[in-house]
Design an enzyme around this catalytic site. Structure first.
Site, PDB file in Angstrom:
ATOM      1  N   GLY A   4       0.627  -1.174   0.286  1.00 45.19           N
ATOM      2  CA  GLY A   4       0.003   0.572  -0.187  1.00 45.19           C
ATOM      3  C   GLY A   4       1.105   1.050  -0.064  1.00 45.19           C
ATOM      4  O   GLY A   4       1.754   1.188   0.061  1.00 45.19           O
ATOM      5  N   ILE A  62       1.384   3.822   2.504  1.00 41.45           N
ATOM      6  CA  ILE A  62       2.066   4.366   3.374  1.00 41.45           C
ATOM      7  C   ILE A  62       3.688   3.265   3.657  1.00 41.45           C
ATOM      8  O   ILE A  62       4.869   2.982   3.702  1.00 41.45           O
ATOM      9  CB  ILE A  62       1.670   4.807   4.703  1.00 41.45           C
ATOM     10  CG1 ILE A  62       0.820   5.916   4.338  1.00 41.45           C
ATOM     11  CG2 ILE A  62       2.652   4.908   5.494  1.00 41.45           C
ATOM     12  CD1 ILE A  62      -0.134   6.137   5.421  1.00 41.45           C
ATOM     13  N   ASN A  85      -3.061  -8.535   0.593  1.00 38.54           N
ATOM     14  CA  ASN A  85      -4.107  -9.373  -0.437  1.00 38.54           C
ATOM     15  C   ASN A  85      -3.696  -9.566  -1.155  1.00 38.54           C
ATOM     16  O   ASN A  85      -4.959  -9.158  -2.475  1.00 38.54           O
ATOM     17  CB  ASN A  85      -5.609  -9.109   0.951  1.00 38.54           C
ATOM     18  CG  ASN A  85      -6.506  -7.933   1.096  1.00 38.54           C
ATOM     19  OD1 ASN A  85      -5.621  -6.959   0.700  1.00 38.54           O
ATOM     20  ND2 ASN A  85      -6.915  -8.109   1.409  1.00 38.54           N
ATOM     21  N   LYS A 145      -9.293   1.679   4.577  1.00 39.99           N
ATOM     22  CA  LYS A 145      -9.039   3.086   4.681  1.00 39.99           C
ATOM     23  C   LYS A 145      -9.914   4.146   4.704  1.00 39.99           C
ATOM     24  O   LYS A 145      -9.416   5.344   4.462  1.00 39.99           O
ATOM     25  CB  LYS A 145      -8.353   3.313   4.685  1.00 39.99           C
ATOM     26  CG  LYS A 145      -7.008   3.317   3.103  1.00 39.99           C
ATOM     27  CD  LYS A 145      -6.368   3.500   2.636  1.00 39.99           C
ATOM     28  CE  LYS A 145      -5.578   3.986   1.637  1.00 39.99           C
ATOM     29  NZ  LYS A 145      -4.563   4.563   1.156  1.00 39.99           N
ATOM     30  N   SER A 158      -4.373   6.772  13.371  1.00 38.55           N
ATOM     31  CA  SER A 158      -4.555   8.291  12.601  1.00 38.55           C
ATOM     32  C   SER A 158      -5.236   9.814  13.518  1.00 38.55           C
ATOM     33  O   SER A 158      -5.734   9.082  14.701  1.00 38.55           O
ATOM     34  CB  SER A 158      -5.625   7.562  11.511  1.00 38.55           C
ATOM     35  OG  SER A 158      -6.312   8.787  11.102  1.00 38.55           O
ATOM     36  N   TYR A 215     -14.267   3.360  10.180  1.00 38.74           N
ATOM     37  CA  TYR A 215     -13.128   3.669  10.494  1.00 38.74           C
ATOM     38  C   TYR A 215     -12.347   3.535  11.005  1.00 38.74           C
ATOM     39  O   TYR A 215     -11.168   2.875  11.424  1.00 38.74           O
ATOM     40  CB  TYR A 215     -12.790   4.700   8.712  1.00 38.74           C
ATOM     41  CG  TYR A 215     -11.355   4.716   8.528  1.00 38.74           C
ATOM     42  CD1 TYR A 215     -10.619   3.802   8.303  1.00 38.74           C
ATOM     43  CD2 TYR A 215     -10.804   6.350   8.711  1.00 38.74           C
ATOM     44  CE1 TYR A 215      -9.017   4.935   8.480  1.00 38.74           C
ATOM     45  CE2 TYR A 215      -9.804   6.558   8.918  1.00 38.74           C
ATOM     46  CZ  TYR A 215      -8.713   5.764   8.764  1.00 38.74           C
ATOM     47  OH  TYR A 215      -7.058   6.112   8.487  1.00 38.74           O
ATOM     48  N   LYS A 239      -9.970   2.192  14.175  1.00 35.91           N
ATOM     49  CA  LYS A 239      -7.998   2.362  14.614  1.00 35.91           C
ATOM     50  C   LYS A 239      -8.314   2.733  16.055  1.00 35.91           C
ATOM     51  O   LYS A 239      -7.079   1.836  16.877  1.00 35.91           O
ATOM     52  CB  LYS A 239      -8.125   4.377  14.007  1.00 35.91           C
ATOM     53  CG  LYS A 239      -8.146   3.885  12.338  1.00 35.91           C
ATOM     54  CD  LYS A 239      -6.253   3.102  12.212  1.00 35.91           C
ATOM     55  CE  LYS A 239      -6.474   3.577  10.175  1.00 35.91           C
ATOM     56  NZ  LYS A 239      -5.623   2.420  10.221  1.00 35.91           N
ATOM     57  N   TYR A 293      -1.019   9.190  12.353  1.00 33.27           N
ATOM     58  CA  TYR A 293      -0.483   9.943  11.232  1.00 33.27           C
ATOM     59  C   TYR A 293      -1.985  11.403  11.188  1.00 33.27           C
ATOM     60  O   TYR A 293      -3.020  10.428  10.721  1.00 33.27           O
ATOM     61  CB  TYR A 293      -1.248   9.354  10.541  1.00 33.27           C
ATOM     62  CG  TYR A 293      -0.341   7.490  10.257  1.00 33.27           C
ATOM     63  CD1 TYR A 293       0.783   7.437  10.472  1.00 33.27           C
ATOM     64  CD2 TYR A 293      -0.440   6.879   8.934  1.00 33.27           C
ATOM     65  CE1 TYR A 293       0.677   6.485  10.938  1.00 33.27           C
ATOM     66  CE2 TYR A 293       0.123   5.746   9.102  1.00 33.27           C
ATOM     67  CZ  TYR A 293       1.177   5.169   9.908  1.00 33.27           C
ATOM     68  OH  TYR A 293       1.225   4.476   9.449  1.00 33.27           O
ATOM     69  N   ASN A 319     -11.444  10.139  -2.490  1.00 26.96           N
ATOM     70  CA  ASN A 319     -11.946  10.427  -1.478  1.00 26.96           C
ATOM     71  C   ASN A 319     -11.752  11.906  -1.576  1.00 26.96           C
ATOM     72  O   ASN A 319     -11.412  13.009  -0.973  1.00 26.96           O
ATOM     73  CB  ASN A 319     -12.585  10.229  -0.931  1.00 26.96           C
ATOM     74  CG  ASN A 319     -13.389   9.183  -1.004  1.00 26.96           C
ATOM     75  OD1 ASN A 319     -14.129   8.983  -1.640  1.00 26.96           O
ATOM     76  ND2 ASN A 319     -13.377   7.738  -1.040  1.00 26.96           N
ATOM     77  N   ASN A 320      -9.538  11.586  -0.961  1.00 28.31           N
ATOM     78  CA  ASN A 320      -9.368  12.130   0.033  1.00 28.31           C
ATOM     79  C   ASN A 320      -8.846  13.808  -0.991  1.00 28.31           C
ATOM     80  O   ASN A 320      -8.723  14.124  -2.827  1.00 28.31           O
ATOM     81  CB  ASN A 320      -7.970  12.234   0.504  1.00 28.31           C
ATOM     82  CG  ASN A 320      -8.079  11.176   1.070  1.00 28.31           C
ATOM     83  OD1 ASN A 320      -8.355   9.623   0.872  1.00 28.31           O
ATOM     84  ND2 ASN A 320      -8.579  11.203   2.609  1.00 28.31           N
ATOM     85  N   GLY A 351     -18.964  16.018   8.318  1.00 30.62           N
ATOM     86  CA  GLY A 351     -18.540  15.306   9.481  1.00 30.62           C
ATOM     87  C   GLY A 351     -16.951  16.131   9.739  1.00 30.62           C
ATOM     88  O   GLY A 351     -16.295  16.082   9.995  1.00 30.62           O
TER      89      GLY A 351
HETATM   90  C1  UD1 Z   1      -9.587  12.010   6.045  1.00 32.90           C
HETATM   91  C2  UD1 Z   1      -9.932  11.050   7.510  1.00 32.90           C
HETATM   92  C3  UD1 Z   1      -8.907  10.662   8.063  1.00 32.90           C
HETATM   93  C4  UD1 Z   1      -7.368   9.756   7.259  1.00 32.90           C
HETATM   94  C5  UD1 Z   1      -7.663  11.159   5.592  1.00 32.90           C
HETATM   95  C6  UD1 Z   1      -6.309   9.956   4.957  1.00 32.90           C
HETATM   96  C7  UD1 Z   1     -11.530  11.972   9.326  1.00 32.90           C
HETATM   97  C8  UD1 Z   1     -12.340  12.804  10.001  1.00 32.90           C
HETATM   98  N1  UD1 Z   1     -10.393  12.327   8.084  1.00 32.90           N
HETATM   99  O1  UD1 Z   1      -9.167  12.924   6.705  1.00 32.90           O
HETATM  100  O2  UD1 Z   1      -9.017   9.464   9.423  1.00 32.90           O
HETATM  101  O3  UD1 Z   1      -6.706   9.531   7.709  1.00 32.90           O
HETATM  102  O4  UD1 Z   1      -8.678  11.566   5.490  1.00 32.90           O
HETATM  103  O5  UD1 Z   1      -5.075  11.117   3.727  1.00 32.90           O
HETATM  104  O6  UD1 Z   1     -11.770  10.600   9.278  1.00 32.90           O
HETATM  105  N2  UD1 Z   1     -11.936  18.233   0.620  1.00 32.90           N
HETATM  106  C9  UD1 Z   1     -12.818  19.127  -0.488  1.00 32.90           C
HETATM  107  N3  UD1 Z   1     -12.116  18.011  -1.206  1.00 32.90           N
HETATM  108  C10 UD1 Z   1     -12.312  17.358  -1.596  1.00 32.90           C
HETATM  109  C11 UD1 Z   1     -11.597  16.360  -0.750  1.00 32.90           C
HETATM  110  C12 UD1 Z   1     -11.588  17.304   0.553  1.00 32.90           C
HETATM  111  O7  UD1 Z   1     -12.180  20.330  -0.333  1.00 32.90           O
HETATM  112  O8  UD1 Z   1     -12.748  16.491  -2.727  1.00 32.90           O
HETATM  113  C13 UD1 Z   1     -11.393  18.947   2.382  1.00 32.90           C
HETATM  114  C14 UD1 Z   1     -11.741  18.837   3.157  1.00 32.90           C
HETATM  115  O9  UD1 Z   1     -12.879  19.766   3.578  1.00 32.90           O
HETATM  116  C15 UD1 Z   1     -11.110  19.309   4.166  1.00 32.90           C
HETATM  117  C16 UD1 Z   1      -9.215  19.123   3.451  1.00 32.90           C
HETATM  118  O10 UD1 Z   1      -9.901  18.866   2.457  1.00 32.90           O
HETATM  119  O11 UD1 Z   1     -10.808  19.999   4.602  1.00 32.90           O
HETATM  120  C17 UD1 Z   1      -9.019  17.381   3.361  1.00 32.90           C
HETATM  121  O12 UD1 Z   1      -9.692  16.784   3.768  1.00 32.90           O
HETATM  122  P1  UD1 Z   1      -8.735  15.203   2.973  1.00 32.90           P
HETATM  123  O13 UD1 Z   1      -8.014  14.676   2.272  1.00 32.90           O
HETATM  124  O14 UD1 Z   1     -10.309  14.390   2.894  1.00 32.90           O
HETATM  125  O15 UD1 Z   1      -8.552  14.555   4.622  1.00 32.90           O
HETATM  126  P2  UD1 Z   1      -9.822  14.373   5.655  1.00 32.90           P
HETATM  127  O16 UD1 Z   1     -10.435  14.694   6.072  1.00 32.90           O
HETATM  128  O17 UD1 Z   1      -8.872  16.018   6.346  1.00 32.90           O
END
Ligand code: UD1
Length: 337
Positions: free
Chosen positions: A10, A12, A32, A84, A124, A152, A156, A180, A201-202, A298
């Site tokens: 993966g 990390i 896996n 995750k 996390s 999730y 943790k 992290y 998603n991130n 959230g």
């Molecule tokens: C989330 C999880 C964290 C996990 C991490 C993986 C929670 C509360 N947070 O963190 O546990 O380890 O992902 O890296 O469970 N944003 C946008 N547009 C997007 C995507 C994100 O504006 O398309 C913004 C979000 O609103 C936030 C910031 O970017 O302010 C970071 O978001 P994201 O990368 O998803 O991470 P977290 O939510 O902080």
């Protein structure tokens, strides 16, 4: 040390394998390949110019995993394995509880049977819950509230608890919990990095897809947070710094006085969504189009750590800045079209 890296293919895990070898340790990797590709192990081998022992095994499969424990003389285990995705965990909680908890218990039971006493866990910042006040310290009062926002995150926190209970019951067992913040970026070689299935998603992987034209624009989730520009503030940490944090934390196993260790791994610096967009444009010369949309359920205003404990006790701190994080993310993205 000879270290079993569970979830080694993966994001990390693969970066940590590189830094473990570079620091003189050896590794046995298992994965896996549910959310990772064999190619990442092959690319780790390219970076290191050496083979990396790898087994395609699900860590909930005790019979198969036991063969690895029986064959390899292990000194420690690092647990990166586990599902995750925060949003997916809300829809499929039982799969998350089953997979994440079961794989951790299986590993701990096998460690007991084969006299392996040193374990490190990929935890996390999510365990602090939504009411933690940044900068967050490891003993934050927010932990008592237990207001974690997803299954999730619950897994943790539960695995942390399981490990601490085990360490309390068995003084030989040494536990390191690493919390992290937001891992981003990629190895300088461009060979390994974050490669999520489907639409990311991130934030950082999403920006990478917008900068390379694979997605039309970034949706910025809200600009009415109580932050300097109204967008969410997070503590982004380069994945190579994070990997080096694991290497530094191995020294806990030499500590004769205690057997549970907890560290935040972050930079301690808050970066807003728009800061990251600007840094990405600066680092790559590419335009990152965005639109402000509704808040995402959230999300919190700001989340960043106090990184002092890791610095004082482990002699570790983050070196890469936000522009490095963007540059290496982009480099990986264009190398992996
Ligand atoms: C989330 C999880 C964290 C996990 C991490 C993986 C929670 C509360 N947070 O963190 O546990 O380890 O992902 O890296 O469970 N944003 C946008 N547009 C997007 C995507 C994100 O504006 O398309 C913004 C979000 O609103 C936030 C910031 O970017 O302010 C970071 O978001 P994201 O990368 O998803 O991470 P977290 O939510 O902080």
């Amino acid at each position: 040390m000879k270290i079993l890296v569970a979830g080694g293919a993966g994001y990390i895990g693969s970066h940590t394998i590189v830094e473990l070898y570079k620091s003189g340790h050896t590794v046995v990797a298992v994965d896996n390949l549910y959310n990772a590709k064999l190619k990442s192990i092959k690319n780790v081998e390219k970076i290191l110019k050496r083979p990396v022992p790898f087994y395609k095994i699900d860590c909930t499969d005790k019979k198969r995993l036991e063969k690895v424990f029986a064959k390899e003389k292990l000194d420690a285990v690092i647990m990166f394995q586990g599902y995750k995705a925060v949003g997916e965990s809300v829809k499929k909680p039982i799969a998350y509880y089953r997979n994440n908890i079961d794989s951790a218990l299986t590993i701990i039971e096998l460690m007991d049977k084969y006299n392996v006493h040193n374990i490190m866990f990929s935890s996390s910042a999510t365990v602090y819950g939504k009411n933690a006040k940044s900068p967050i310290k490891e003993d934050s009062d927010a932990l008592k509230l237990n207001d974690i926002t997803s299954p999730y995150g619950e897994t943790k926190a539960m695995i942390e608890k399981i490990l601490v209970d085990k360490a309390n019951a068995d003084k030989k067992f040494k536990v390191v919990l690493l919390r992290y913040f937001n891992p981003v970026g990629a190895h300088d070689s461009g060979l390994i990095g974050e490669d999520p299935n489907g639409t990311p998603n991130n934030l950082m992987p999403y920006i990478a897809k917008v900068a390379t034209g694979k997605l039309p624009y970034l949706k910025v989730y809200g600009d009415d947070y109580k932050t300097k520009d109204g967008t969410g503030v997070r503590d982004y940490i380069h994945v190579v710094d994070l990997a080096l944090g694991h290497v530094a934390a191995l020294k806990c196993y030499k500590n004769k006085k205690k057997n549970t260790f907890i560290y935040n791994l972050g930079t301690g610096k808050g970066t807003s969504v728009l800061d990251l967009v600007k840094a990405y444009e600066k680092a790559t010369g590419r335009k990152v189009k965005y639109k402000i949309v509704e808040r995402r359920a959230g999300d919190v205003d700001r989340l960043y750590c106090d990184p002092k404990k890791a610095k004082t006790e482990l002699g570790w701190d983050a070196k890469y800045d936000i522009v490095d994080m963007c540059r290496t993310s982009y480099n990986f993205e264009i190398n992996n079209k």
